[in-house]
Design a protein around this motif. Structure first.
Motif, PDB file in Angstrom:
ATOM      1  N   VAL A 219      18.033  34.745  12.063  1.00 15.91           N
ATOM      2  CA  VAL A 219      17.425  33.451  12.398  1.00 15.91           C
ATOM      3  C   VAL A 219      15.930  33.585  12.086  1.00 15.91           C
ATOM      4  N   PRO A 220      15.510  33.309  10.863  1.00 16.07           N
ATOM      5  CA  PRO A 220      14.135  33.605  10.451  1.00 16.07           C
ATOM      6  C   PRO A 220      13.102  32.564  10.854  1.00 16.07           C
ATOM      7  N   VAL A 221      13.533  31.474  11.468  1.00 17.64           N
ATOM      8  CA  VAL A 221      12.601  30.407  11.839  1.00 17.64           C
ATOM      9  C   VAL A 221      12.867  29.980  13.272  1.00 17.64           C
ATOM     10  N   ALA A 222      11.807  29.779  14.030  1.00 17.79           N
ATOM     11  CA  ALA A 222      11.917  29.249  15.389  1.00 17.79           C
ATOM     12  C   ALA A 222      10.782  28.262  15.623  1.00 17.79           C
ATOM     13  N   ILE A 223      11.059  27.284  16.450  1.00 17.44           N
ATOM     14  CA  ILE A 223      10.047  26.297  16.836  1.00 17.44           C
ATOM     15  C   ILE A 223       9.655  26.543  18.283  1.00 17.44           C
ATOM     16  N   ILE A 224       8.356  26.568  18.534  1.00 18.18           N
ATOM     17  CA  ILE A 224       7.850  26.607  19.910  1.00 18.18           C
ATOM     18  C   ILE A 224       7.325  25.217  20.226  1.00 18.18           C
ATOM     19  N   ARG A 225       7.864  24.644  21.279  1.00 20.81           N
ATOM     20  CA  ARG A 225       7.546  23.250  21.624  1.00 20.81           C
ATOM     21  C   ARG A 225       6.984  23.181  23.041  1.00 20.81           C
ATOM     22  N   GLY A 226       5.906  22.439  23.192  1.00 11.91           N
ATOM     23  CA  GLY A 226       5.342  22.213  24.521  1.00 11.91           C
ATOM     24  C   GLY A 226       4.199  23.128  24.880  1.00 11.91           C
TER      25      GLY A 226
END
Length: 249
Positions: A219-226
């Motif tokens: 899983v080479p991409v992650a989003i950090i939200r908030g």
């Protein structure tokens, strides 16, 4: 403070040289919850390097005398040692079969970031991107155009740390945010004025995203939200301490 989410972006296939990584990331994000304003998209270095053709076939490398000497000393592949030397500005220290190098970017890390893991084909090694800030900016520009919202992008890689076991993800490139969150001049609850406190917020994001990336989860991409950050056009070079201030050089 709002809740902070770390969202793995799945469905990104194996990346090869010449692939349009930004398009592939956008497609995978669209298949999920989309991109929200002020999201931080953290992309692992390995897929960036693959897309940019930074995979080297060891069969194309002719090791020099020093590389052969080091390889014989530690039972290494002399061609891989030569690749490390080619990516190094200087060798900081060698011992226990490890080369700690300063890369041409100014990073201090094992083997100048040259890595033989997760490169799909044996007999090849992966080099760091030439300019991870530019890589971050390219991905960010496409995502903002595609989704119509502002975001930040970080390229991350795993580094070891002096005095502590285990590796942690660090930022090696960023776009759309200032790398440091400076508290200098602010006061704590007791009234003490902070004088030298600057948080490497891009590194905090990179480390947090690794919880979703996983070393072997593909899983080479992650989003950090908030999470709060300061939008801007900083560069990762601002995190590299000047030699005259560095007590360990």
């Amino acid at each position: 403070m709002s809740d902070i989410r770390i969202i793995p972006i799945e469905g990104i296939p194996e990346i090869h040289a010449g692939d349009d990584l930004a398009v592939m990331i956008a497609s995978a994000i669209r298949a999920g919850d989309g991109l929200h304003a002020a999201d931080v998209v953290v992309v692992t270095q390995k897929v960036v390097s693959k897309a940019e053709g930074r995979i080297v076939d060891l069969a194309t490398i002719t090791p020099g005398a020093f590389a052969r000497q080091v390889a014989e000393m530690w039972d290494k592949d002399a061609r891989q040692v030569e690749a490390v030397l080619g990516e190094s500005r200087r060798i900081v220290r060698m011992g226990h079969g490890v080369m700690i190098c300063e890369t041409h970017h100014g990073f201090i890390c094992a083997n100048a970031g040259v890595d033989a893991s997760n490169v799909e084909q044996t007999g090849t090694v992966c080099l760091l991107p030439v300019d991870s800030d530019a890589s971050s900016q390219s991905i960010r520009a496409h995502l903002e155009t595609e989704f119509g919202v502002p975001c930040a992008v970080i390229v991350s890689d795993s580094f070891g740390r002096p005095w502590r076991e285990g590796i942690v993800n660090f930022a090696i490139g960023c776009a759309g945010m200032l790398p440091l969150l400076d508290y200098t001049g602010q006061h704590d609850p007791a009234g003490y004025e902070l004088r030298v406190t600057a948080m490497a917020v891009v590194d905090e994001f990179a480390a947090a995203a690794e919880l979703a990336h996983g070393k072997l989860a593909r899983v080479p991409v992650a989003i950090i939200r908030g999470a709060a950050y300061t939008p801007g056009e900083g560069t990762i070079a601002s995190l590299i301490r000047d030699a005259e201030k560095d007590l360990f050089r």
